[in-house]
Design a protein around this motif. Sequence first.
Motif: not given
Length: 576
Positions: A81-84, A110-112, A251-258, A265-270
């Motif tokens: 329910i939350k990422l830290h 993350l494979c949701p 991901a969004k809530e944890a501040g990861l780039k969307i 958003a991922v790079n070529a190494q996922m």
Amino acid sequence: MKVLIVGGVAAGASTAARIRRLDEMAEILILERDQYVSFANCGLPYHIGKIIPDRNSLLLHTPESLKQKLNIEVRTQHEVIKLHPASKEVEVKDINKGSTYKESYDKLVLCPGASPIRPPIPGANTPGVFVLRNIPDMDRIISQIDKGAKRAVVIGGSYIGLEVAEGFHAKGLHTTILEMSDRLMPWLDKEMTRILHFHVNSKKVDVKLGVAAKSITSKGNMLEIQLSNGEILETDVIVMATGVRPNVELAKEAGLKIGTRGGIAVNAQMQTSDPDIFAAGDAVETPHLITGAATLSMLAGPANRQGRIAADVICGKKSSYRGTQGTSVVKAFDMSVGGSGLTEQDLQRIGMDFRKIYLHPNDHAEYFPGASPMFIKVLFEPKEGKILGAQVLGWSGVDKRIDVFAMAIRAGMTIFDLEHLELSYAPPYASAKDPVNMAGFHGSNLLRGDIHLCYSEEFPECAERVTILDVRTRPEFDHWHIPGAILIPQTELRARIDELPKGKPIYTYCRSGVRSYMAYCILKQRGFKEVFSLAGGLMTYHGYHKTPLASGSAGYPVVTHAEDILAQKPGAVDHL
Ligand code: FAD
């Protein structure tokens, strides 16, 4: 190393299994909010129609089998329910107990996946209205059928909608497909889909195109759908197959780039924007193989490959994702339909120049029983001939051709390269000149200037400035021809060449493009300067225009033998 994986189906299970193969000592924990792990979502529609009879065969693994075979711990009904990211922990809800706890990680994957979209219409959540994403969804649909449902409505005519409709049909339900756009399989080019529409209609499935559901109401034991055209449909079960959106909230809530398409958003190494957090599958966006633009693939193949790459990188291997090309195929009753790469509508949208060909070869040797025609469209660059996309429809051999085109696109091959492919051949499977070779010959002829094509979209406007020459046989012509066309059968053309008006371009056509190409060669070599052969012949023309076939008032548009031979047989053109 402790790896935590959120979501345990296509991408998640692939990641976990690959990590275990590479690192026997890694601690691997899958957290899955659903009751099931590693199930076959692609098989769900087929169990509805009992084409896959055994429900258990959809369960590829259980937590127990994953523990036993791969020493992977799986906790089902445990929702993250939350990422830290700062403390490298996730917060987990134990759905059965209602309690929450924290779990630490060295690497997080993350494979949701994605969630089905329910259109925001009144009544979208009425009991009896379903989506299909997982086993419980499927069970709910089946239990509704088992209550004695006689009628079904599927909202959405893309691949899941078609598969579900086929399942309902197999169960004997009167089935209606509602599709808001003007065609089934909206991601294919429109002219390619008319044959599919015709085929689905021929199975007595009611297809309503250009029609949206406006609202749904429950009326006693049944449901009523109000449509945008004013119609009201009564039904016993509704499935919404109107697309999916990536699950990015964590991901969004944890501040990861969307990314720009709304995926993680991922790079070529996922790797996400946090290098210790990876992501794979339907939730991510990746670059398109040809354009490099961000794309959401929503397909099982990319999800599995991305999971494998994330695992490689986590285990210290060099591995990169090389882009998504959108290769897909769907079975729609007796037809198969699909493609790879960009479509004409994609190319037009991004303003990329292209050339296109259509062809209708048989899937295998005409003389071997059961041959059936294919509907093939290939798009390629105008100069170098690099293949940009292909679409294939037909009754047999479709998947094989899509995959050869997909390989060619992946390898950056050109239309000229297709001429030289050495593909397997025996009469039950192909022709010595495989349909893919034929596409190579045809496209190469076009780019080398050995043939000039005209296109169905030029009609009827072109009729005023060109001579439209039908080179089929008299019975075919009498049955139906392009308005304004004159008839000179290809076999009589040499003898009757003087009957052709001079000083006007000539557009030749036949049924599939073969006889009209022969006529083209005769005319060009006998001094006619401006000659054009109709790309894909009438079989493609019917995809564009409201001919008797297109409106569904005529028969089956299938030729199983060489056209000119067929046309001489009594009754052979009755299907047109
Ligand atoms: P999923 O397989 O959806 O798995 C994600 C999992 O994550 C889910 O089980 C979900 O419960 C879990 N999850 C989500 N959030 C959390 C959380 N916060 N905590 C814990 N768990 C969480 N593709 C094809 O290529 N060919 C096909 O023929 C085809 N047919 C399909 C038919 C159907 C009916 C469906 C639904 C899909 C089909 N697909 C097909 C698409 C394919 O199944 C998906 O592309 C693929 O499953 C994506 O894998 P994934 O692991 O990203 O997501």
